[in-house]
Write an enzyme that holds these catalytic residues in place. Structure first.
Site, PDB file in Angstrom:
ATOM      1  N   ASP A 184       5.453  -5.702  -0.392  1.00  0.00           N
ATOM      2  CA  ASP A 184       5.259  -6.610   0.729  1.00  0.00           C
ATOM      3  C   ASP A 184       6.158  -6.236   1.902  1.00  0.00           C
ATOM      4  OD1 ASP A 184       4.907  -8.204  -1.955  1.00  0.00           O
ATOM      5  OD2 ASP A 184       3.717  -9.287  -0.459  1.00  0.00           O
ATOM      6  N   LYS A 185       5.658  -6.465   3.108  1.00  0.00           N
ATOM      7  CA  LYS A 185       6.467  -6.193   4.298  1.00  0.00           C
ATOM      8  C   LYS A 185       7.475  -7.309   4.551  1.00  0.00           C
ATOM      9  CE  LYS A 185       6.591  -5.666   9.276  1.00  0.00           C
ATOM     10  NZ  LYS A 185       5.913  -5.806  10.557  1.00  0.00           N
TER      11      LYS A 185
END
Length: 439
Positions: A87-88
């Site tokens: 995930d960013k």
């Protein structure tokens, strides 16, 4: 409880737990979403062509970071190996390998919000097969209910999940596009042989959660097919749509060629997303018919665990009256897994009541199984697969005051999941809110 419309569009129209949702908000800070990779044992040593690192990043998209690391080191990004993307908007930790690089070069590498820990060296790189799963530590903030009520809802949801031994193994909203859930619709058009519709919808179909300006320019292109004007007005970040429009501006009506401006992986993703939508629908119908997720029924197809302890869907067996008791014993001991269909042109389907579930969705959706050959687009077709229906998970939680939102509460959830599964399908059972708020 009513499932949000955006989830219904991805084939999910049911919750597995009876408690009211706690609402709340995810990812107010990147530290609210902590992910740590669970990987295969990796024998690091003092020698080897590959330097093995533990990389912790904050608020970085994985592929963008790999690109920046390769530029900073002056090497090709193909020399960097990873077990999976993370995930960013999160703090994530994972192992990576870099070919033919020295420890001193890493010690002198400084990238904002990224930390590297040298683990050793190896004669092989880190790859997708090394990933087993992920540990999650997630904080849900801005919860606007009384503490006793929050405790009651969290406890009921957690106990229900433990009784079921997990949650439905849905494909989460990320599979389809959180603000623009369209990938499965593109896949459906491709499977039906309508490549023109697939291309125009991907480029120009507007969704209400997009910025108003983006919706307006998409509708303009949809109505006029004026790709030159679209290229002038589309936001630069919509690079895939822009690439396809550029091709169509230069090569009118070459819709297959427009898709070939995208990577093969992305083209395949459209078909896989359509399969994922059908799987979600089958799983929902199975639950509505009262079939338990952690129990096999006559007609089911089960697969067995591999050396990592994960489901191996390449080998499976039908459940019959004769082996029913034995199969359920294997299920209880975590050695077998009930599956549902990701349909393709060479799929095997369940029979009996589970088979009725699968066939009724295929009939209702009018699925053209032969269409999964996708003769118009090379290497995009799919023979079909099976996927386990139960995502085994044992969440733990705590509740506290929310220091970022005075007067509100926060809940912290900790759990581990195998690779290929979605944390959001666990979180949705607790929050029962619009997926947009789940980040």
């Amino acid at each position: 409880m009513e499932v949000p419309e955006i989830e219904r569009k991805t084939g999910i129209d049911i919750y597995a737990t009876p408690a009211e949702g706690i609402g709340g908000q995810l990812r107010q800070l990147p530290e609210d979403f902590i992910v740590k990779e669970i990987a295969e044992d990796f024998k690091e040593s003092k020698d080897g062509k590959y330097l093995i690192l533990e990389m912790t990043k904050r608020n970085w998209e994985t592929h963008h970071l790999i690109r920046d690391i390769s530029r900073a080191l002056g090497i090709s990004n193909r020399r960097i190996g990873i077990g999976g993307t993370k995930d960013k908007q999160a703090v994530t930790t994972q192992r990576i390998s870099i070919f033919n690089i020295s420890e001193s070069e890493i010690e002198n590498l400084h990238i904002k919000d990224v930390n590297f820990k040298i683990l050793g060296r190896s004669n092989r790189d880190v790859g997708l097969g090394d990933l087993v799963g992920n540990e999650f530590n997630i904080t849900i903030r801005n919860i606007d209910i009384e503490r006793d009520e929050l405790e009651s809802r969290m406890k009921l949801t957690s106990n229900t999940i433990l009784e079921m031994e997990g949650v439905p193994n849905f494909y989460g909203i990320q599979r389809f596009g959180a603000r623009r859930p369209i990938t499965h619709l593109i896949g459906e058009s491709i499977v039906r042989g309508n490549i023109e519709k697939a291309a125009i919808d991907y480029i120009a179909k507007a969704f209400p959660d997009e910025p108003e300006k983006t919706q307006l320019v998409r509708r303009m292109v949809e109505d006029t097919r004026n790709f030159a004007e679209g290229l002038y007005r589309y936001p630069l970040q919509l690079r895939y749509e822009r690439a396809m429009m550029h091709h169509l501006h230069v090569n009118p009506d070459d819709y297959v060629g427009a898709f070939e401006t995208l990577s093969l992986k992305m083209r395949k993703l459209f078909v896989h997303a359509y399969q994922s939508y059908l799987f979600n629908r089958m799983l929902c119908l199975r639950m509505k018919k009262g079939l338990e997720l952690n129990r096999a029924y006559v007609g089911d197809i089960v697969c067995f665990k591999n050396q990592q302890g994960l489901p191996d869907t390449s080998k499976y067996e039908y459940v019959t009256e004769n082996n029913l008791a034995g199969m359920n014993r294997l299920l209880r001991h975590g050695r077998a897994f009930v599956t549902a269909s990701l349909p393709g042109y060479r799929s095997d389907f369940a029979f009996g009541i589970p088979g009725d579930v699968e066939s009724s969705i295929l009939k209702e959706e009018n699925v053209p199984l032969e269409g999964f050959k996708v003769p118009d687009m090379k290497k995009v077709g799919s023979t079909g697969q099976r996927r386990e229906i139960l995502l085994k998970v044992k969440p733990e939680y705590t509740i506290d005051d929310d220091e970022l939102n005075p007067g509100k509460l926060k809940a912290n959830l900790r759990f581990s999941l195998p690779k290929g599964s979605y944390a959001t399908v666990v979180l949705r059972e607790y929050m029962k809110t619009d997926p947009i708020k789940m980040g």
